[in-house]
Design an enzyme around this catalytic site. Structure first.
Site, short mmCIF file in Angstrom:
data_model
loop_
_atom_site.label_atom_id
_atom_site.label_comp_id
_atom_site.label_asym_id
_atom_site.label_seq_id
_atom_site.Cartn_x
_atom_site.Cartn_y
_atom_site.Cartn_z
N ASP A 13 41.87 67.14 33.91
CA ASP A 13 40.43 66.94 33.84
C ASP A 13 39.95 66.59 32.44
O ASP A 13 38.86 66.95 32.02
CB ASP A 13 39.68 68.18 34.37
CG ASP A 13 40.20 68.57 35.74
OD1 ASP A 13 40.23 67.69 36.61
OD2 ASP A 13 40.61 69.73 35.91
N HIS A 43 39.56 62.80 40.23
CA HIS A 43 39.11 61.95 39.13
C HIS A 43 37.67 61.60 39.36
O HIS A 43 37.30 61.18 40.44
CB HIS A 43 39.88 60.64 39.08
CG HIS A 43 41.35 60.83 39.12
ND1 HIS A 43 42.06 61.16 38.01
CD2 HIS A 43 42.22 60.77 40.13
CE1 HIS A 43 43.33 61.29 38.34
NE2 HIS A 43 43.45 61.06 39.63
P1 IMP Z 1 48.59 72.79 42.95
O1 IMP Z 1 48.92 71.58 42.16
O2 IMP Z 1 47.52 72.57 43.99
O3 IMP Z 1 49.82 73.45 43.52
O4 IMP Z 1 47.96 73.86 41.96
C1 IMP Z 1 48.73 74.47 40.93
C2 IMP Z 1 47.88 74.64 39.67
O5 IMP Z 1 47.61 73.37 39.09
C3 IMP Z 1 46.51 75.30 39.88
O6 IMP Z 1 46.21 76.08 38.75
C4 IMP Z 1 45.56 74.11 39.97
O7 IMP Z 1 44.25 74.48 39.62
C5 IMP Z 1 46.20 73.18 38.96
N1 IMP Z 1 45.91 71.76 39.21
C6 IMP Z 1 46.51 70.94 40.10
N2 IMP Z 1 46.02 69.70 40.01
C7 IMP Z 1 45.09 69.71 39.04
C8 IMP Z 1 44.25 68.70 38.45
O8 IMP Z 1 44.25 67.52 38.81
N3 IMP Z 1 43.43 69.12 37.45
C9 IMP Z 1 43.42 70.39 37.00
N4 IMP Z 1 44.17 71.37 37.51
C10 IMP Z 1 45.02 71.03 38.52
MG MG Z 2 40.48 66.16 37.63
#
Ligand code: IMP
Ligand code: MG
Length: 336
Positions: A13, A43
């Site tokens: 982000d 995004h």
């Molecule tokens: P997952 O990728 O859904 O398995 O989540 C695992 C960790 O990665 C969690 O803490 C999510 O909040 C974080 N996370 C996954 N994708 C993003 C993203 O695009 N931006 C920020 N955090 C992410």
């Molecule tokens: Mg994002």
């Protein structure tokens, strides 16, 4: 020819979508292809008054002249894909690699029902972790097995390499951020794959020798969603006092906010092979910089911040985002 990768330097982000949108309009790539995990990424791109939130298609869709691709490394949720394609009307220029693994309903259910993933790690509940498990176990479906994806199938790796051979520009979009890389991040509080520039190249089938630039995007005030260590985190009250409050694009969870982390920035730049650093949210450092488009408009306070950031990162800061809108950016990539 030039192949540029854009990745996030902190915990995701960082504003990659906006940087991608700007770089695309300036460099006019013939292909914009995304790597990264899958629809866990959100995004946000703002063009004029309109704000778009996408999580499956490349954020470069705002540049109308490029072919849009999803590299074979990315997990695809066909429903999310189809609804985004229809929403932004890119059906005639978007392609999915036939080898992409598919996220199915059962993966989403597993992600949400699994205490470790949903509570301890704080996953996005989009099924990415369990879908990557299925992929590694070699039981996952591929994009080429899904009738609804038939019209969009391509050999994305071949298309990209051919475009580069013809001397065209290609932009490879990363997702997530360095701090949640499965390999280099704050394990186990990470996502289900590496998120560094090398991974984004691999996701798209582009060899390391083909990459010309790696733009690493850093947020002046980094954020983190989900659980896990965050060395420079401030309290909610402190961040609200600074006028910073953000919510996740995918999960709508309130993001944790921190101050600049020079040590992390340096390490992240190193692993990513950063050649150009981008800083977003400079208007939080000094609100007077909001909307600036020329380097000369930056205030002493902002310049001091950028100087420190450059010392930390060890690479020049050549892209400075001054607001959410696509044109609110300073681009000095042409300067020595
Ligand atoms: P997952 O990728 O859904 O398995 O989540 C695992 C960790 O990665 C969690 O803490 C999510 O909040 C974080 N996370 C996954 N994708 C993003 C993203 O695009 N931006 C920020 N955090 C992410
Ligand atoms: Mg994002």
């Amino acid at each position: 020819m030039s192949c540029t990768i854009i990745v996030g330097g902190f915990f995701g982000d960082e504003g990659k979508g906006k940087i991608v949108a700007h770089v695309a309009h300036k460099d006019k790539p013939s292909i914009i292809s995304r790597g990264g995990v899958g629809p866990n990424a959100g995004h946000t791109v703002q063009v004029g008054e309109k704000e778009y939130g996408v999580r499956m298609i490349p954020s470069g869709f705002v540049f109308p002249e490029a072919k849009l691709c999803i590299g074979s490394g990315v997990l695809v949720n066909p429903e999310v894909f189809k609804s985004e394609v229809d929403m932004v009307g890119v059906g005639d220029r978007i392609f999915v690699d036939g080898r992409c693994s598919i996220i199915e309903e059962e993966h989403i259910l597993q992600d949400k029902a699994n205490e470790h993933l949903s509570k301890t790690i704080g996953s996005t509940g989009t099924g990415c972790g369990p879908a990557n498990v299925a992929r590694v176990n070699r039981v996952a479906k591929q994009a080429k097995d899904i009738p609804e994806l038939k019209p969009y199938l391509a050999d994305v790796a071949f298309e990209i390499n051919e475009a580069l051979a013809r001397g065209e520009n290609v932009l490879l979009e990363g997702t997530q951020g360095f701090g949640i890389s499965l390999y280099f991040g704050t394990y186990p509080f990470v996502t289900s794959k590496d998120t560094s520039a090398s991974q984004i190249a691999a996701d798209n089938g582009v060899g390391p020798t083909m990459i010309d630039d790696v733009i690493v995007v850093f947020k002046a005030y980094p954020t983190r969603v989900g659980e896990g260590p965050f060395g420079t985190e401030m309290t909610r009250d402190e961040s609200h006092e600074l006028g910073i409050q953000e919510f996740g694009t995918v999960t709508r969870r309130e993001r944790r906010i921190g101050v600049w982390d020079g040590k992390m920035a340096r390490y992240s730049a190193m692993i990513n092979g950063c050649t150009i650093a981008a800083i977003t949210g400079i208007d939080h450092v000094d609100p007077e910089c909001f909307g600036a488009t020329e380097y000369e408009q930056l205030t002493p306070k902002a310049l001091e911040f950028i100087k420190q950031a450059e010392e930390d990162i060890g690479v020049p800061v050549k892209l400075i985002s001054t607001g959410p809108e696509m044109t609110q950016i300073i681009d000095i990539r042409d300067r020595k």
